[in-house]
Design a protein around this motif. Structure first.
Motif, PDB file in Angstrom:
ATOM      1  N   SER A 115     -25.244   9.012  10.589  1.00  0.00           N
ATOM      2  CA  SER A 115     -24.249   7.939  10.625  1.00  0.00           C
ATOM      3  C   SER A 115     -23.593   7.824  11.995  1.00  0.00           C
ATOM      4  N   ARG A 116     -23.391   8.941  12.701  1.00  0.00           N
ATOM      5  CA  ARG A 116     -22.783   8.895  14.035  1.00  0.00           C
ATOM      6  C   ARG A 116     -23.691   8.150  15.012  1.00  0.00           C
ATOM      7  N   CYS A 117     -24.962   8.492  15.023  1.00  0.00           N
ATOM      8  CA  CYS A 117     -25.899   7.836  15.945  1.00  0.00           C
ATOM      9  C   CYS A 117     -26.138   6.380  15.565  1.00  0.00           C
ATOM     10  N   THR A 118     -26.048   6.070  14.283  1.00  0.00           N
ATOM     11  CA  THR A 118     -26.137   4.676  13.857  1.00  0.00           C
ATOM     12  C   THR A 118     -24.986   3.886  14.475  1.00  0.00           C
ATOM     13  N   GLY A 119     -23.771   4.439  14.422  1.00  0.00           N
ATOM     14  CA  GLY A 119     -22.613   3.787  15.034  1.00  0.00           C
ATOM     15  C   GLY A 119     -22.762   3.649  16.534  1.00  0.00           C
ATOM     16  N   ILE A 120     -23.229   4.724  17.197  1.00  0.00           N
ATOM     17  CA  ILE A 120     -23.418   4.679  18.645  1.00  0.00           C
ATOM     18  C   ILE A 120     -24.397   3.565  19.013  1.00  0.00           C
ATOM     19  N   ASN A 121     -25.518   3.509  18.315  1.00  0.00           N
ATOM     20  CA  ASN A 121     -26.529   2.493  18.631  1.00  0.00           C
ATOM     21  C   ASN A 121     -26.034   1.086  18.350  1.00  0.00           C
ATOM     22  N   LEU A 122     -25.255   0.891  17.312  1.00  0.00           N
ATOM     23  CA  LEU A 122     -24.681  -0.432  17.059  1.00  0.00           C
ATOM     24  C   LEU A 122     -23.684  -0.809  18.153  1.00  0.00           C
ATOM     25  N   GLY A 123     -22.963   0.181  18.674  1.00  0.00           N
ATOM     26  CA  GLY A 123     -22.031  -0.069  19.776  1.00  0.00           C
ATOM     27  C   GLY A 123     -22.724  -0.566  21.026  1.00  0.00           C
ATOM     28  N   TYR A 124     -23.996  -0.195  21.189  1.00  0.00           N
ATOM     29  CA  TYR A 124     -24.755  -0.627  22.365  1.00  0.00           C
ATOM     30  C   TYR A 124     -24.949  -2.142  22.400  1.00  0.00           C
ATOM     31  N   PHE A 125     -24.840  -2.792  21.248  1.00  0.00           N
ATOM     32  CA  PHE A 125     -24.990  -4.249  21.210  1.00  0.00           C
ATOM     33  C   PHE A 125     -23.841  -4.965  21.930  1.00  0.00           C
ATOM     34  N   PHE A 126     -22.802  -4.230  22.304  1.00  0.00           N
ATOM     35  CA  PHE A 126     -21.684  -4.817  23.028  1.00  0.00           C
ATOM     36  C   PHE A 126     -21.970  -4.955  24.521  1.00  0.00           C
ATOM     37  N   MET A 127     -23.070  -4.418  24.992  1.00  0.00           N
ATOM     38  CA  MET A 127     -23.399  -4.456  26.421  1.00  0.00           C
ATOM     39  C   MET A 127     -23.315  -5.869  27.020  1.00  0.00           C
ATOM     40  N   PRO A 128     -23.909  -6.892  26.413  1.00  0.00           N
ATOM     41  CA  PRO A 128     -23.816  -8.230  27.018  1.00  0.00           C
ATOM     42  C   PRO A 128     -22.369  -8.721  27.151  1.00  0.00           C
ATOM     43  N   ILE A 129     -21.505  -8.349  26.235  1.00  0.00           N
ATOM     44  CA  ILE A 129     -20.099  -8.768  26.288  1.00  0.00           C
ATOM     45  C   ILE A 129     -19.436  -8.210  27.540  1.00  0.00           C
ATOM     46  N   PHE A 130     -19.760  -6.959  27.862  1.00  0.00           N
ATOM     47  CA  PHE A 130     -19.204  -6.351  29.080  1.00  0.00           C
ATOM     48  C   PHE A 130     -19.922  -6.851  30.322  1.00  0.00           C
ATOM     49  N   ALA A 131     -21.237  -6.914  30.277  1.00  0.00           N
ATOM     50  CA  ALA A 131     -22.038  -7.293  31.448  1.00  0.00           C
ATOM     51  C   ALA A 131     -21.747  -8.723  31.892  1.00  0.00           C
TER      52      ALA A 131
ATOM     53  N   ILE B  34     -19.631   1.338  36.041  1.00  0.00           N
ATOM     54  CA  ILE B  34     -20.446   2.002  37.067  1.00  0.00           C
ATOM     55  C   ILE B  34     -21.368   0.995  37.757  1.00  0.00           C
ATOM     56  N   GLY B  35     -21.987   0.118  36.982  1.00  0.00           N
ATOM     57  CA  GLY B  35     -22.881  -0.893  37.552  1.00  0.00           C
ATOM     58  C   GLY B  35     -22.165  -1.828  38.504  1.00  0.00           C
ATOM     59  N   VAL B  36     -20.980  -2.270  38.124  1.00  0.00           N
ATOM     60  CA  VAL B  36     -20.189  -3.160  38.998  1.00  0.00           C
ATOM     61  C   VAL B  36     -19.806  -2.416  40.270  1.00  0.00           C
ATOM     62  N   PHE B  37     -19.408  -1.158  40.138  1.00  0.00           N
ATOM     63  CA  PHE B  37     -19.042  -0.362  41.312  1.00  0.00           C
ATOM     64  C   PHE B  37     -20.232  -0.227  42.267  1.00  0.00           C
ATOM     65  N   ILE B  38     -21.384   0.119  41.724  1.00  0.00           N
ATOM     66  CA  ILE B  38     -22.587   0.264  42.556  1.00  0.00           C
ATOM     67  C   ILE B  38     -22.956  -1.075  43.196  1.00  0.00           C
ATOM     68  N   GLY B  39     -22.884  -2.152  42.437  1.00  0.00           N
ATOM     69  CA  GLY B  39     -23.180  -3.478  42.977  1.00  0.00           C
ATOM     70  C   GLY B  39     -22.271  -3.837  44.133  1.00  0.00           C
ATOM     71  N   ARG B  40     -20.972  -3.525  44.011  1.00  0.00           N
ATOM     72  CA  ARG B  40     -20.019  -3.815  45.089  1.00  0.00           C
ATOM     73  C   ARG B  40     -20.327  -2.969  46.329  1.00  0.00           C
ATOM     74  N   GLN B  41     -20.723  -1.723  46.110  1.00  0.00           N
ATOM     75  CA  GLN B  41     -21.058  -0.855  47.242  1.00  0.00           C
ATOM     76  C   GLN B  41     -22.288  -1.390  47.985  1.00  0.00           C
ATOM     77  N   ILE B  42     -23.241  -1.886  47.235  1.00  0.00           N
ATOM     78  CA  ILE B  42     -24.450  -2.470  47.854  1.00  0.00           C
ATOM     79  C   ILE B  42     -24.081  -3.706  48.658  1.00  0.00           C
ATOM     80  N   LEU B  43     -23.227  -4.558  48.089  1.00  0.00           N
ATOM     81  CA  LEU B  43     -22.787  -5.764  48.815  1.00  0.00           C
ATOM     82  C   LEU B  43     -22.047  -5.403  50.099  1.00  0.00           C
ATOM     83  N   ILE B  44     -21.253  -4.366  50.051  1.00  0.00           N
ATOM     84  CA  ILE B  44     -20.530  -3.920  51.251  1.00  0.00           C
ATOM     85  C   ILE B  44     -21.536  -3.462  52.307  1.00  0.00           C
ATOM     86  N   LEU B  45     -22.573  -2.745  51.872  1.00  0.00           N
ATOM     87  CA  LEU B  45     -23.577  -2.246  52.813  1.00  0.00           C
ATOM     88  C   LEU B  45     -24.395  -3.363  53.459  1.00  0.00           C
TER      89      LEU B  45
END
Length: 122
Positions: free
Chosen positions: A38-54, A109-120
């Motif tokens: 049940s814990r991993c089921t919840g974790i995997n369902l939480g992954y569906f929120f990725m597009p909302i954040f991205a 983390i992705g946004v941070f890395i993306g900003r660092q790349i843009l700075i470079l």
């Protein structure tokens, strides 16, 4: 600790604990046990929120992101090393919150890395 199998190499023993196949820790659908606990089921369902954040529809601060991830680790660690036995509802809820928090953390983390790349490049 219940183990599925042990792997021993050069004096190091790794024990792989299993909970995904324990009926008391899994959900059932139409009489069939789901392959994840049940814990991993919840974790995997939480992954569906990725597009909302991205896509920037929801942003959670790093502090609250970490706070969201901690309960599932606390619950799991207590269960693994003490006589405390969690229940499926708590496992699922903490897993879901942790999955959502993990997607928020990956986005941060992705946004941070993306900003660092843009700075470079600029």
């Amino acid at each position: 600790m219940k183990t599925l199998k042990s792997l021993s190499k050069k004096g190091v023993t790794l024990n792989f604990s299993y909970c995904h196949r324990l009926p008391e820790r899994s959900f059932f659908f139409k009489g069939r046990q789901l392959p994840l606990c049940s814990r991993c089921t919840g974790i995997n369902l939480g992954y569906f929120f990725m597009p909302i954040f991205a896509l920037g529809f929801l942003k959670i601060s790093l502090f609250w992101t970490i706070i969201m991830i901690l309960p599932t680790y606390i619950d799991g660690t207590l269960q693994a090393f003490t006589n405390y036995e969690s229940n499926n509802k708590l496992r699922f809820i903490t897993g879901l919150i942790s999955g959502i928090g993990t997607m928020s953390l990956i986005t941060i983390i992705g946004v941070f890395i993306g900003r660092q790349i843009l700075i470079l490049i600029n």
